[in-house]
Design an enzyme around this catalytic site. Structure first.
Site: not given
Length: 397
Positions: A122, A144, A146, A172, A265, A289, A292, A320, A322, A343-344
Site C-alpha cells: 500500500s 497500490q 493512492y 485505487t 481498483k 474497500h 470502509r 475482494d 468478503g 486483506g482482513r
C-alpha cells in the site's frame, strides 16, 4: 482408547494449532490486540452495512456439484498477468500493517512468496517500496497507488515502484474523500497510536503487544516521509484529506508512465469497466474497500458477472471484500474472476501470530479451496472457471 494431546511449549504454535478457520484467527487476534488496533482492521464505514453485506453476498451462493469425476487431486495453480500463481489469490494492500504486528509488510510478503501468490504494498504502508523489495525476496510484488492532490508525489511513487522492480500497479479510485469509520473516530486512533488514558489502559491489558511495539522502530508512512503536505502523524479521519479525486486524465497519465500491467481498483461497474479497458487498463480489481469507504454499496461479488460480460474474457478481473473461506474464493472464480483478494483475512493471522499467523491463514484458505474444488467435481482452476455457471445457484434473499 483416549489419548491426551501432547503439550505444545511454543505459545504461538499452540495458539495457531487451535485455529481451524479464519473466524478462529479473528477471535485470537481480538484477544491479543488493543481494541483500537483490532477495530481499525475489523471495522467499516458508517453503519457497516456494506461490510456485513459483502460476507452475506458470498453466503447466498449455493453449489451444484458435478458427480462421478476423478478428483483424486486438484490443481489450484493459475496465471495472473502472464505469471504463475499457486492459487487464484492476491494479498491486497493494507495500510499501517506494522501497527498490527511489528513484523509488518515484509513478513506478509515473505509468506506470499513462499505460498506462490502476489503481494500488494500500500501507498500508506509502514515499509517503503525500496525496503520491501530488498527484504521480502518476492518475485511478484504489486504496488497500490493512492493519487495525491500533489500529483508530483504520485508520479514519484510510480517511478520508485518501477525502479524497485514492482510488476503490477493498482490505482485505487474510491478515496476522493475519506469514509467515516465510526470505530476509529470513537477510539481516537492515530499513527502512532494516541496514548490517551483509555489507550494506555487497553495496552496495559495486552502486555505482549505493548512489548513488541516498544522494541520496534516507530511507525511512519514509510513511502511518504517528507512528501509535500503529509504530516508526520495524522488521524484515520484526515489521512484521506491528502488524496485527490482520480480522473480519467489520471488514468491516461498513469498509462503513459507505467509500462507494466495497470489495474483500476474500486467499485467499478460495467460502463466504467469498458471505458477503463478502452483507456489501456490491463485489469480491474472490483472492491468496495472492504466496506470502509461508502456504506450501502453493492457487494463486489454481485457486480462481477455484469462486469465480466461487459469486457469479455481477456481482461484480468480480481474481486475482494468478503472473502473469508476457500469456498468464497471458489465462488469468485466460478462467477468469472481470475482471482480473489484478501486483506482482513491475513491481518487476523498477523495479529494472532505474526508471520506464522499469516502462513496459517493462507494454509487454511488453500486447504479449503482445494477441498471445495474436489467436492465440486472439478480438478483445476481452469475447469472451475469453464463450468462455473452450472456449478452455482443463487439463493433468493
Amino acid at each position: 482408547m483416549i489419548r491426551l494431546e501432547p503439550f505444545e511449549r511454543d505459545p504461538v504454535r499452540r495458539r495457531l494449532a487451535h485455529c481451524h478457520d479464519l473466524d478462529d484467527l479473528r477471535r485470537v487476534a481480538r484477544r491479543r490486540t488493543p481494541r483500537a488496533v483490532f477495530d481499525y482492521v475489523d471495522g467499516g464505514a458508517d453503519d457497516e452495512i456494506s461490510m456485513a453485506a459483502n460476507v452475506e453476498a458470498f453466503h447466498r451462493w449455493r453449489f451444484t456439484p458435478r458427480s462421478l469425476n476423478d478428483v483424486s487431486s486438484a490443481d489450484t495453480a493459475t496465471r495472473l498477468f502472464d505469471r504463475p500463481a499457486a492459487l487464484p489469490l492476491v494479498l491486497a494492500p493494507t495500510g499501517y500493517t506494522r501497527m498490527m504486528h511489528p513484523v509488518g509488510e515484509p513478513a506478509v510478503a515473505r509468506v506470499a512468496a513462499r505460498r506462490g501468490v502476489p503481494y500488494t504494498l500500500s501507498t500508506v504502508g509502514t515499509t517503503s517500496v525500496e525496503d520491501l523489495a530488498a527484504t521480502a525476496g518476492h518475485p511478484d510484488l504489486w504496488f497500490q497507488l493512492y493519487v495525491w492532490k500533489d500529483r508530483k508525489t504520485s508520479w514519484e511513487l510510480v517511478e520508485r515502484a518501477a525502479a524497485a522492480g514492482y510488476r503490477v500497479l493498482e490505482v485505487t479510485v474510491d478515496t476522493a474523500v475519506s469514509g467515516h469509520r465510526g470505530r476509529d473516530v470513537r477510539n481516537g486512533l492515530t499513527i502512532p497510536p494516541s496514548l490517551t488514558v483509555r489507550t494506555v489502559l487497553d495496552l496495559g491489558s495486552r502486555p505482549g503487544y505493548w512489548t513488541r511495539m516498544l522494541r520496534s522502530p516507530g511507525l511512519e508512512f514509510a513511502n511518504l516521509t517528507g512528501a509535500n503536505g503529509v504530516p508526520g502523524s495524522v488521524t484515520m479521519e484526515n489521512m484521506a484529506d491528502q488524496f485527490g479525486p482520480v480522473t480519467w486524465e489520471d488514468i491516461a497519465e498513469l498509462r503513459r508512465r507505467w509500462s507494466g500491467p495497470l489495474v483500476v481498483k474500486g467499485p467499478v461497474g460495467p460502463d466504467d469497466a469498458r471505458r477503463a479497458v478502452d483507456a489501456g487498463v490491463d485489469g480491474l480489481h472490483l472492491s468496495n474497500h472492504g466496506g470502509r469507504q461508502l456504506d450501502r454499496l453493492m457487494p463486489p461479488i454481485d457486480t462481477l458477472p455484469d462486469v465480466r460480460a461487459a469486457i469479455g474474457d481477456d481482461v484480468c478481473v480480481l474481486v475482494d471484500s468478503g472473502i473469508r473461506h476457500g469456498a468464497d474464493l471458489a465462488v469468485a472464480v466460478a462467477l468469472g474472476a481470475d482471482a480473489g483478494a484478501i486483506g482482513r483475512a491475513y491481518l487476523y493471522g498477523l495479529m494472532a501470530g505474526g508471520i506464522r499467523g499469516v502462513d496459517r491463514a493462507l494454509e487454511l484458505l488453500t486447504a479449503q479451496f482445494t477441498r471445495t474444488l474436489q467436492l465440486l467435481g472439478v480438478s483445476s482452476v481452469q475447469e472451475l472457471r469453464a463450468h462455473g455457471p452450472e456449478l452455482l445457484r443463487r439463493e433468493p434473499r
